[in-house]
Design a protein around this motif. Structure first.
Motif, short mmCIF file in Angstrom:
data_model
loop_
_atom_site.label_atom_id
_atom_site.label_comp_id
_atom_site.label_asym_id
_atom_site.label_seq_id
_atom_site.Cartn_x
_atom_site.Cartn_y
_atom_site.Cartn_z
N VAL A 22 95.67 51.65 7.09
CA VAL A 22 96.93 50.98 6.76
C VAL A 22 98.05 51.74 7.45
O VAL A 22 98.10 52.98 7.40
CB VAL A 22 97.18 50.97 5.23
CG1 VAL A 22 98.55 50.38 4.91
CG2 VAL A 22 96.08 50.22 4.51
N ILE A 23 98.95 51.01 8.09
CA ILE A 23 100.16 51.58 8.67
C ILE A 23 101.34 51.06 7.88
O ILE A 23 101.46 49.85 7.66
CB ILE A 23 100.33 51.18 10.15
CG1 ILE A 23 99.25 51.81 11.02
CG2 ILE A 23 101.71 51.57 10.66
CD1 ILE A 23 99.28 51.36 12.48
N GLU A 24 102.22 51.98 7.45
CA GLU A 24 103.44 51.59 6.75
C GLU A 24 104.60 52.36 7.36
O GLU A 24 104.47 53.56 7.64
CB GLU A 24 103.35 51.90 5.26
CG GLU A 24 102.29 51.10 4.56
CD GLU A 24 102.19 51.40 3.08
OE1 GLU A 24 102.70 50.58 2.30
OE2 GLU A 24 101.64 52.46 2.74
N GLY A 25 105.71 51.67 7.58
CA GLY A 25 106.87 52.33 8.16
C GLY A 25 108.16 51.68 7.72
O GLY A 25 108.20 50.49 7.40
N THR A 26 109.22 52.49 7.70
CA THR A 26 110.55 51.98 7.41
C THR A 26 111.53 52.54 8.43
O THR A 26 111.35 53.64 8.95
CB THR A 26 111.03 52.35 6.00
OG1 THR A 26 111.04 53.77 5.86
CG2 THR A 26 110.15 51.73 4.92
N ILE A 27 112.56 51.76 8.69
CA ILE A 27 113.63 52.14 9.62
C ILE A 27 114.95 51.84 8.93
O ILE A 27 115.10 50.78 8.30
CB ILE A 27 113.55 51.31 10.92
CG1 ILE A 27 112.23 51.54 11.66
CG2 ILE A 27 114.74 51.59 11.82
CD1 ILE A 27 111.98 50.55 12.79
N GLN A 28 115.90 52.73 9.05
CA GLN A 28 117.25 52.47 8.58
C GLN A 28 117.96 51.66 9.66
O GLN A 28 118.20 52.16 10.77
CB GLN A 28 118.00 53.76 8.28
CG GLN A 28 117.36 54.58 7.17
CD GLN A 28 117.24 53.80 5.86
OE1 GLN A 28 118.20 53.20 5.40
NE2 GLN A 28 116.04 53.80 5.29
N ALA A 29 118.27 50.39 9.36
CA ALA A 29 118.84 49.49 10.36
C ALA A 29 120.13 50.03 10.97
O ALA A 29 120.37 49.86 12.17
CB ALA A 29 119.08 48.11 9.74
N ALA A 30 120.94 50.70 10.19
CA ALA A 30 122.23 51.21 10.68
C ALA A 30 122.07 52.37 11.66
O ALA A 30 123.03 52.76 12.32
CB ALA A 30 123.11 51.65 9.51
N SER A 31 120.85 52.88 11.81
CA SER A 31 120.63 54.02 12.72
C SER A 31 120.40 53.59 14.16
O SER A 31 120.04 54.41 15.01
CB SER A 31 119.47 54.88 12.22
OG SER A 31 118.22 54.25 12.47
N ILE A 32 120.66 52.32 14.48
CA ILE A 32 120.44 51.81 15.83
C ILE A 32 121.39 52.48 16.81
O ILE A 32 122.57 52.70 16.51
CB ILE A 32 120.59 50.27 15.87
CG1 ILE A 32 120.03 49.72 17.18
CG2 ILE A 32 122.02 49.83 15.61
CD1 ILE A 32 119.83 48.22 17.17
N GLU A 33 120.87 52.82 17.99
CA GLU A 33 121.67 53.42 19.06
C GLU A 33 121.24 52.83 20.40
O GLU A 33 120.06 52.82 20.72
CB GLU A 33 121.45 54.93 19.13
CG GLU A 33 122.09 55.72 18.03
CD GLU A 33 121.94 57.23 18.26
OE1 GLU A 33 121.26 57.65 19.21
OE2 GLU A 33 122.50 57.97 17.44
N THR A 34 122.23 52.38 21.17
CA THR A 34 121.98 51.91 22.54
C THR A 34 122.81 52.67 23.55
O THR A 34 122.74 52.38 24.74
CB THR A 34 122.30 50.41 22.68
OG1 THR A 34 123.71 50.22 22.47
CG2 THR A 34 121.50 49.56 21.71
#
Length: 184
Positions: free
Chosen positions: A56-68
């Protein structure tokens, strides 16, 4: 070569936690149909559990941490036109359907929750190897690649250009380089 064997034959049994200081979660999108904009997320977490019954793979990302690399663009990507980071701060992925597709390769199919919507996303993975670090921690390295349609997640902001190209492409390529540490 498709072996359809469980991924647990590729990754030693146990629970593996993502090491964010040695991992990256990135993406790439076409701009105006002629260039590629790449970005990444700086706040994320994940686990991989492997055993006789599968993986099983589980992951979370904080959407506000986006950087371009462009603050105005990043602010727009956090807005309701795209990630809706204020009302949906967490992007989550959970894959229970993992299967080996080659000697060091596997496929993960799971549910991605982003911007308040859920869709199935398939990732192709490769086990880069295992090693014990200088502190005695067992590690496994993975590369995961995939793609999704941003329109499926309600991200329809766009503008058509004179040459017929869209300002922002629909296809978002996913690029994850992960170093995971086995938990005791």
């Amino acid at each position: 070569m498709s072996t359809d064997a469980p991924v647990s034959t590729l990754i030693p049994a146990g629970t593996w936690s993502l090491d964010p200081t040695h991992s990256e979660v990135g993406f790439a999108v076409k701009h105006m149909g002629i260039a590629t904009v790449r970005g990444r997320f700086t706040a994320f977490d994940g686990t991989l559990t492997s055993g006789a019954s599968g993986a099983v793979i589980e992951g979370t990302i904080q959407a506000a941490s986006i950087e371009t690399g462009v603050e105005d663009r990043d602010a727009h990507l956090r807005s309701d036109d795209f990630l809706r980071a204020e009302s949906h701060p967490v992007i989550a992925y959970r894959a229970t359907n993992l299967r080996q597709t080659g000697d060091d390769e596997f496929e993960a199919e799971g549910e991605l929750i982003m911007a308040g919507m859920t869709h199935t996303v398939r990732l192709s993975g490769e086990v880069m190897g295992t090693e014990t670090d200088p502190y005695g921690n067992d590690r496994v390295g993975l590369e995961l690649r995939g793609a999704l349609s941003r329109k499926e997640f309600g991200m329809t902001f766009n503008q058509m250009l004179g040459g017929g190209n869209a300002l922002v492409g629909d296809k978002v390529k996913i690029v994850i380089d992960a170093s995971l540490i086995k938990q005791a």
